[in-house]
Design an enzyme around this catalytic site. Structure first.
Site, short mmCIF file in Angstrom:
data_model
loop_
_atom_site.label_atom_id
_atom_site.label_comp_id
_atom_site.label_asym_id
_atom_site.label_seq_id
_atom_site.Cartn_x
_atom_site.Cartn_y
_atom_site.Cartn_z
N TYR A 70 0.82 -1.21 0.00
CA TYR A 70 0.00 0.00 0.00
C TYR A 70 0.86 1.26 0.00
O TYR A 70 0.48 2.27 -0.61
CB TYR A 70 -0.99 -0.02 1.17
CG TYR A 70 -2.22 -0.83 0.83
CD1 TYR A 70 -3.24 -0.28 0.07
CD2 TYR A 70 -2.33 -2.16 1.20
CE1 TYR A 70 -4.35 -1.03 -0.29
CE2 TYR A 70 -3.43 -2.93 0.84
CZ TYR A 70 -4.44 -2.35 0.10
OH TYR A 70 -5.53 -3.09 -0.29
N ARG A 73 1.79 1.83 -3.51
CA ARG A 73 0.68 2.43 -4.26
C ARG A 73 0.55 3.92 -3.91
O ARG A 73 0.30 4.76 -4.75
CB ARG A 73 -0.65 1.74 -3.93
CG ARG A 73 -0.73 0.30 -4.38
CD ARG A 73 -2.11 -0.07 -4.86
NE ARG A 73 -2.37 0.54 -6.15
CZ ARG A 73 -3.50 0.41 -6.84
NH1 ARG A 73 -4.50 -0.25 -6.37
NH2 ARG A 73 -3.64 1.00 -8.00
N GLN A 104 -14.70 4.44 -6.06
CA GLN A 104 -14.13 3.24 -5.43
C GLN A 104 -12.63 3.43 -5.22
O GLN A 104 -11.97 2.57 -4.68
CB GLN A 104 -14.34 2.03 -6.35
CG GLN A 104 -15.80 1.67 -6.52
CD GLN A 104 -15.97 0.68 -7.66
OE1 GLN A 104 -15.85 -0.52 -7.47
NE2 GLN A 104 -16.23 1.17 -8.84
N ASN A 105 -12.12 4.56 -5.69
CA ASN A 105 -10.67 4.75 -5.64
C ASN A 105 -10.22 5.21 -4.27
O ASN A 105 -10.91 5.97 -3.59
CB ASN A 105 -10.24 5.77 -6.70
CG ASN A 105 -10.54 5.26 -8.10
OD1 ASN A 105 -10.79 4.06 -8.26
ND2 ASN A 105 -10.54 6.13 -9.07
N HIS A 122 -14.43 2.83 -0.77
CA HIS A 122 -13.43 1.85 -0.34
C HIS A 122 -12.32 2.47 0.50
O HIS A 122 -11.21 1.94 0.57
CB HIS A 122 -12.83 1.14 -1.57
CG HIS A 122 -13.80 0.22 -2.26
ND1 HIS A 122 -13.62 -0.28 -3.52
CD2 HIS A 122 -14.98 -0.29 -1.83
CE1 HIS A 122 -14.64 -1.06 -3.85
NE2 HIS A 122 -15.49 -1.06 -2.84
N CYS A 130 -5.26 2.38 13.51
CA CYS A 130 -4.78 1.22 14.24
C CYS A 130 -5.64 0.00 13.91
O CYS A 130 -6.87 0.07 13.93
CB CYS A 130 -4.82 1.52 15.74
SG CYS A 130 -4.32 0.08 16.71
N CYS A 133 -7.23 -0.88 17.80
CA CYS A 133 -8.19 -0.02 18.51
C CYS A 133 -8.89 0.98 17.60
O CYS A 133 -9.78 1.69 18.04
CB CYS A 133 -7.51 0.70 19.68
SG CYS A 133 -6.41 2.04 19.17
P1 OAD Z 1 -10.49 -2.53 -11.68
O1 OAD Z 1 -8.99 -2.41 -11.69
O2 OAD Z 1 -11.15 -3.78 -11.31
O3 OAD Z 1 -11.02 -2.18 -13.15
C1 OAD Z 1 -10.61 -1.03 -13.82
C2 OAD Z 1 -11.56 -0.77 -14.96
O4 OAD Z 1 -11.10 0.42 -15.60
C3 OAD Z 1 -11.61 -1.87 -16.02
O5 OAD Z 1 -12.97 -2.12 -16.39
C4 OAD Z 1 -10.85 -1.25 -17.20
O6 OAD Z 1 -11.35 -1.68 -18.47
C5 OAD Z 1 -11.12 0.22 -17.00
N1 OAD Z 1 -10.13 1.11 -17.57
C6 OAD Z 1 -8.81 0.89 -17.76
N2 OAD Z 1 -8.22 1.98 -18.30
C7 OAD Z 1 -9.20 2.91 -18.43
C8 OAD Z 1 -9.23 4.25 -18.93
N3 OAD Z 1 -8.14 4.85 -19.38
N4 OAD Z 1 -10.42 4.91 -18.90
C9 OAD Z 1 -11.55 4.31 -18.44
N5 OAD Z 1 -11.57 3.06 -17.97
C10 OAD Z 1 -10.42 2.36 -17.97
O7 OAD Z 1 -10.99 -1.31 -10.85
P2 OAD Z 1 -12.37 -1.07 -10.10
O8 OAD Z 1 -13.53 -1.52 -10.88
O9 OAD Z 1 -12.31 0.33 -9.61
O10 OAD Z 1 -11.51 -2.73 -4.09
O11 OAD Z 1 -12.15 -2.03 -8.89
C11 OAD Z 1 -13.04 -1.99 -7.89
C12 OAD Z 1 -12.39 -2.46 -6.67
O12 OAD Z 1 -11.68 -3.67 -6.93
C13 OAD Z 1 -11.29 -1.57 -6.14
O13 OAD Z 1 -11.78 -0.46 -5.47
C14 OAD Z 1 -10.61 -2.50 -5.20
C15 OAD Z 1 -10.58 -3.74 -6.07
O14 OAD Z 1 -10.77 -4.89 -5.41
C16 OAD Z 1 -11.04 -3.11 -2.91
O15 OAD Z 1 -9.85 -3.12 -2.65
C17 OAD Z 1 -12.11 -3.50 -1.96
#
Ligand code: OAD
Length: 252
Positions: A70, A73, A104-105, A122, A130, A133
């Site tokens: 993390y 990232r 979701q970012n 998310h 922590c 706690c």
């Molecule tokens: P993902 O990484 O699963 O999917 C990214 C999406 O963005 C895919 O559908 C790609 O096709 C699309 N994509 C890629 N490049 C792009 C661009 N330039 N413009 C537009 N779209 C593009 O990401 P999320 O769907 O956000 O959760 O993932 C949801 C959750 O999955 C995250 O928040 C995280 C992960 O598990 C947790 O950690 C709980």
């Protein structure tokens, strides 16, 4: 190739909409150089499975591995800048007061583009706490350089109880923050247009929001270069990268 007809239809839906919800996923930050979740494991992280690292079990088993991932990232996010997609979203919010941005970012690129109060479903890379706690902890300075020899980094300790500090993000198997989820569902159920941008539509309950919107009579526009399970519910699918499509759609 983006169909001009689809763009025209989406522009017309947006012009008529009174209550707009924008739902963003990792794709919106892809063109800022932040790897999407499913593409995240490049370089040093290639041999790991993102889904296996983003769990409470993984943190318990190997806190330095998960904290290190993390922090890696977070370093990438701190070096990144908002792209034209983030700026277009902020412009839409400024133009349409009452627009609700749900993301979701766990990055802060929407905020840095000028969005006032994104609902972070998310959690955030900038809200460590922590693991024992729950006490919020200071965000450490982002590491100045990419580490050279692997990426294990022992997490700091809580000032109150000495427990391990964990990232303030939602992991697989954990509940979403109650307030954030409640406002997201409320917004999706009362909007007349939901714009889903750069989300795989695979991770629930976020992936349900477009369905909630459609059930209550709203239209969904999707922006994504690839097909997703949301294709079925979207009235218009704009295939392409968010940083190109959103400025065209929003007129920024
Ligand atoms: P993902 O990484 O699963 O999917 C990214 C999406 O963005 C895919 O559908 C790609 O096709 C699309 N994509 C890629 N490049 C792009 C661009 N330039 N413009 C537009 N779209 C593009 O990401 P999320 O769907 O956000 O959760 O993932 C949801 C959750 O999955 C995250 O928040 C995280 C992960 O598990 C947790 O950690 C709980």
């Amino acid at each position: 190739m983006l169909q001009q007809e689809d763009l025209g239809q989406a522009t017309a839906l947006l012009a008529r909409a009174r209550r707009v919800v924008i739902l963003t996923g990792a794709g919106v930050s892809a063109e800022s150089g932040v790897p999407t979740f499913r593409d995240a494991l490049t370089g040093l992280w290639q041999r790991f499975d993102a889904q296996a690292l983003a769990t409470p079990e993984a943190f318990r088993a190997d806190p330095a591995l998960v904290w290190g991932w993390y922090e890696w990232r977070r370093t990438a996010v701190c070096r990144a800048q908002p792209n034209p997609a983030h700026l277009a979203v902020a412009a839409l919010e400024a133009r349409h007061p009452g627009t609700v941005l749900i993301t979701q970012n766990v990055d802060d690129l929407h905020e840095r583009a000028g969005s006032k109060a994104p609902v972070h479903l998310h959690g955030s890379l900038f809200a460590p706490r922590c693991a024992e706690c729950g006490q919020p902890a200071p965000t450490p300075d982002a590491p100045a350089d990419e580490p050279e020899n692997g990426r294990r980094l022992p997490p700091p300790r809580c000032a109150r109880c000495s427990g391990l500090i964990r990232p303030g993000v939602v992991w697989f198997g954990e509940a979403l923050p109650t307030d954030a989820l409640a406002s997201a569902v409320e917004a999706a159920a009362s909007c007349d247009l939901l714009l889903a941008v750069g989300t795989s539509g695979l991770v629930h309950p976020a992936a349900e929001l477009p369905h909630v919107a459609v059930r209550t009579g709203a239209a969904v526009i999707q922006v994504n270069p690839r097909a997703t399970p949301l294709d079925e519910v979207a009235e218009v699918n704009l295939r392409g990268p968010a940083a190109r499509i959103l400025p065209e759609l929003i007129g920024t």
